[in-house]
Design an enzyme around this catalytic site. Structure first.
Site, mmCIF file in Angstrom:
data_model
loop_
_atom_site.group_PDB
_atom_site.id
_atom_site.type_symbol
_atom_site.label_atom_id
_atom_site.label_comp_id
_atom_site.label_asym_id
_atom_site.label_seq_id
_atom_site.Cartn_x
_atom_site.Cartn_y
_atom_site.Cartn_z
ATOM 1 N N ALA A 193 28.866 6.306 -23.428
ATOM 2 C CA ALA A 193 28.803 6.357 -21.959
ATOM 3 C C ALA A 193 27.998 5.201 -21.381
ATOM 4 O O ALA A 193 27.924 5.061 -20.159
ATOM 5 C CB ALA A 193 28.189 7.685 -21.512
ATOM 6 N N LYS B 131 28.988 4.416 -15.698
ATOM 7 C CA LYS B 131 27.738 3.653 -15.632
ATOM 8 C C LYS B 131 27.998 2.151 -15.693
ATOM 9 O O LYS B 131 27.476 1.396 -14.892
ATOM 10 C CB LYS B 131 26.802 4.053 -16.780
ATOM 11 C CG LYS B 131 26.906 5.501 -17.209
ATOM 12 C CD LYS B 131 26.001 6.429 -16.455
ATOM 13 C CE LYS B 131 26.411 7.866 -16.707
ATOM 14 N NZ LYS B 131 25.438 8.864 -16.493
ATOM 15 N N TRP C 13 22.491 15.395 -24.959
ATOM 16 C CA TRP C 13 22.779 15.626 -23.535
ATOM 17 C C TRP C 13 23.080 17.118 -23.360
ATOM 18 O O TRP C 13 23.950 17.653 -24.075
ATOM 19 C CB TRP C 13 23.992 14.766 -23.152
ATOM 20 C CG TRP C 13 24.361 14.782 -21.708
ATOM 21 C CD1 TRP C 13 23.535 14.606 -20.632
ATOM 22 C CD2 TRP C 13 25.679 14.968 -21.179
ATOM 23 N NE1 TRP C 13 24.255 14.657 -19.471
ATOM 24 C CE2 TRP C 13 25.571 14.876 -19.774
ATOM 25 C CE3 TRP C 13 26.934 15.184 -21.745
ATOM 26 C CZ2 TRP C 13 26.672 15.004 -18.936
ATOM 27 C CZ3 TRP C 13 28.029 15.311 -20.910
ATOM 28 C CH2 TRP C 13 27.898 15.226 -19.515
ATOM 29 N N ASP D 263 30.390 9.665 -28.458
ATOM 30 C CA ASP D 263 30.245 9.677 -27.006
ATOM 31 C C ASP D 263 29.647 8.327 -26.615
ATOM 32 O O ASP D 263 28.493 8.043 -26.960
ATOM 33 C CB ASP D 263 29.312 10.837 -26.614
ATOM 34 C CG ASP D 263 29.127 10.952 -25.107
ATOM 35 O OD1 ASP D 263 29.673 10.113 -24.367
ATOM 36 O OD2 ASP D 263 28.419 11.890 -24.667
HETATM 37 C C1 LMR Z 1 22.583 12.102 -17.141
HETATM 38 O O1 LMR Z 1 22.424 12.415 -18.322
HETATM 39 O O2 LMR Z 1 21.645 12.121 -16.316
HETATM 40 C C2 LMR Z 1 23.933 11.631 -16.675
HETATM 41 O O3 LMR Z 1 24.832 11.621 -17.719
HETATM 42 C C3 LMR Z 1 24.415 12.366 -15.504
HETATM 43 C C4 LMR Z 1 24.842 13.764 -15.805
HETATM 44 O O4 LMR Z 1 25.953 14.110 -15.412
HETATM 45 O O5 LMR Z 1 24.079 14.522 -16.420
#
Ligand code: LMR
Length: 394
Positions: free
Chosen positions: A210, A243, A127, A208
């Protein structure tokens, strides 16, 4: 003074979100930001959350401050959801945070307070906000191979080879389930091998998590987190309620620090609470209270779990439909990985030019690295996407 500020690199996910909003086409398809959408394209408030909100409105008599680390009931309920009975509660220090991102931020700051020389190892890819926050907090970073572009699966040999470089005291960030952005995940034996390696190296995992409940179910998705927490001397966990409870804007999450030595829990707890005080004082409580009500009321919990299963099964069905549509159109199994991946995302394996073509010619928005949000699809748009993927030569 303010003139000295530097331009900031743009966040690719948020920039795409804006581009999509600005596109006037009626038939545009948003596979960008990781937000769940139902078949009509809406991100509904779950009924269990609505019911909890109604009860809260009736029952809440004060909005005075909660505890610095957040409400104890919330921490207990979420520790139960994530860790089950994998470790005794006395071994877990925890603090409510501003969403999962806040939990990550607090975890990185805690690491900096405890061991500023620790290198934080991230999967390639990960991410994009992971490296951004680590850079901002000011910790050294390393990368380990994770995704095999050819098979669209995990490059496990590459991952293990790179993790051999991890030093004692380093921290390895792992996605507990539903890897973002690839959708490719470790098997249980692979997780066990990672745990062996971390133990041998004296390194700490930061998990992590999520998307618990979006992959294989609430318990299966937490299995790796539980196994590592039970096995290793120390485990850090950043969990998000955005989520799986659908409460994105309420900013609800928590950071957990599990230690095999319960005598260190108190000190960790004081440091987590202090980090809250230094960053924003008390954490937001509204979303946390709703989560607590849902998790502790058997009727609300059953309702929530049923709704979450509908969300999860809907995404699995869309994965299968897209894989089938692409098998038909390509006459090959090369998109079979879409049905194997789990969670909201899959990395399609398109070039940036092909991603741009999908957007410009077909109004289909995915992140530049070809991460697509499966939940942005529905039965009508699956064939449209499949046609466009073939037309773009992917
Ligand atoms: C994403 O990866 O799209 C989500 O976790 C939202 C974000 O805040 O990036």
């Amino acid at each position: 003074m303010l003139g000295n500020l530097k331009q900031q690199p743009e966040d690719k996910i948020l920039a795409l979100m804006q581009m999509y909003r600005d596109d006037p086409r009626d038939n545009k398809i948003d596979l960008g930001v990781g937000v769940y959408r139902d078949a009509s394209g809406a991100t509904p408030v779950m009924q269990a959350i609505k019911d909890a909100e109604q009860k809260l409105w009736q029952q809440e008599t004060s909005k005075s401050y909660t505890a610095l680390a957040g409400d104890a009931g919330f921490l207990d309920a979420m520790i139960g959801l994530v860790l089950g009975d994998a470790v005794p509660r006395a071994q877990v220090a925890a603090a409510a945070s501003v969403g999962g991102t806040g939990a990550l931020h607090q975890a990185f700051e805690l690491i900096k307070m405890a061991n500023p020389g620790a290198t934080i190892w991230l999967s390639a890819p990960t991410w994009p906000n992971h490296p951004a926050i680590i850079r901002h907090v000011g910790l050294p970073m390393g990368e380990y191979r994770y995704f095999d572009e050819a098979s669209r699966g995990v490059d496990f040999a590459g991952m293990m080879a790179d993790l051999e470089k991890v030093a004692a005291g380093d921290v390895v960030v792992l996605h507990g389930c539903c890897h973002n952005p690839t959708g490719a995940n470790l098997t249980a034996p692979e997780w066990a091998a990672v745990a062996d390696l971390l133990e041998r190296k004296g390194a700490t995992p930061l998990i992590d998590i999520a998307y618990q409940g979006f992959g294989d179910g609430l318990d299966d998705d937490a299995a790796a987190t539980r196994a590592l927490a039970a096995r290793l001397p120390e485990t850090l966990i950043a969990a998000s309620c955005s989520k799986n409870f659908g409460i994105y804007r309420e900013r609800t999450g928590l950071v957990m620090a599990v230690s095999a030595d319960p005598s260190s829990t108190g000190l960790t707890q004081v440091n987590l609470a202090t980090l809250n005080r230094l960053n924003y004082s008390f954490p937001p409580d509204h979303g946390a209270r709703l989560v607590t009500m849902v998790l502790t009321d058997p009727t609300l919990k059953a309702q929530w779990m049923a709704e979450l299963e509908t969300v999860r099964n809907g995404m699995l069905a869309l994965r299968q439909q897209l894989a089938d549509a692409l098998r038909e159109r390509s006459g090959s199994d090369r998109f079979g990985f879409l049905a194997q991946h789990r969670g909201m995302f899959s990395r399609l394996g398109a070039t940036p030019e092909q991603v741009a073509e999908l957007r410009e010619t077909h109004g289909i928005y995915m992140i530049g690295d070809s991460r697509m949000n499966i939940a942005g699809l529905n039965a009508q748009t699956v064939p449209i996407l499949a046609d466009a993927i073939i037309a773009a030569g992917i």
